[in-house]
Design a protein around this motif. Sequence first.
Motif, PDB file in Angstrom:
ATOM      1  N   ASP A 197       0.692  -1.140  -0.214  1.00 14.39           N
ATOM      2  CA  ASP A 197      -0.564  -0.116  -0.341  1.00 14.39           C
ATOM      3  C   ASP A 197       0.653   1.366   0.055  1.00 14.39           C
TER       4      ASP A 197
ATOM      5  N   ASP B  54       0.331   4.551  -0.657  1.00 18.24           N
ATOM      6  CA  ASP B  54       0.630   5.053  -0.306  1.00 18.24           C
ATOM      7  C   ASP B  54       0.218   5.534   1.449  1.00 18.24           C
ATOM      8  N   ASN B  55       0.155   4.873   1.949  1.00 23.21           N
ATOM      9  CA  ASN B  55       0.299   4.478   3.021  1.00 23.21           C
ATOM     10  C   ASN B  55       1.870   4.186   4.071  1.00 23.21           C
ATOM     11  N   GLU B  56       2.890   4.909   3.437  1.00 28.15           N
ATOM     12  CA  GLU B  56       4.102   4.075   4.366  1.00 28.15           C
ATOM     13  C   GLU B  56       4.068   5.834   4.919  1.00 28.15           C
TER      14      GLU B  56
ATOM     15  N   ASP C  33       6.026   8.809   5.918  1.00 31.53           N
ATOM     16  CA  ASP C  33       6.350   9.972   4.993  1.00 31.53           C
ATOM     17  C   ASP C  33       7.072  11.472   6.144  1.00 31.53           C
TER      18      ASP C  33
ATOM     19  N   GLN D 113      -1.553  15.631  13.967  1.00 32.45           N
ATOM     20  CA  GLN D 113      -2.845  15.379  14.087  1.00 32.45           C
ATOM     21  C   GLN D 113      -3.827  16.249  13.320  1.00 32.45           C
TER      22      GLN D 113
END
Length: 120
Positions: free
Chosen positions: A11, A13-15, A17, A92
């Motif tokens: 996946d 896009d979900n590593e 960053d 967040q």
Amino acid sequence: MIKQNANLFADPDNEIDLVYDMAPNQTGGKGTKKTNGLNNYSHHHKGDKFSGSDMQGTNANFVSEETSPGVVGSHSTSSFVNDVTAFLQAFQSSNGNSQQLITDFVNLMQKQYGIKVTVK
């Protein structure tokens, strides 16, 4: 690099960053350096003789007035509990806006813990 090698990840896009370097060692160009493409922040406690606040290529280098008991107290990961808590809260609420994260983190540290943080 993840985007260039997306086929290697389940996946992409979900590593990772984002990097939050606590008490980075050898920051003056010979040691720790920012990894290109990542949002990178470093945090140094003023009393820490083993880390520095001059890491190159970061979004921000935070310096706080915190001290912890013992010879290496200000360098220990346990001295960063308040910092990590406030940083995650700021992250967040920032919605990916680096400047908002920086502002919120500095304000949270002052309001929640009475700790002054400067940005280099």
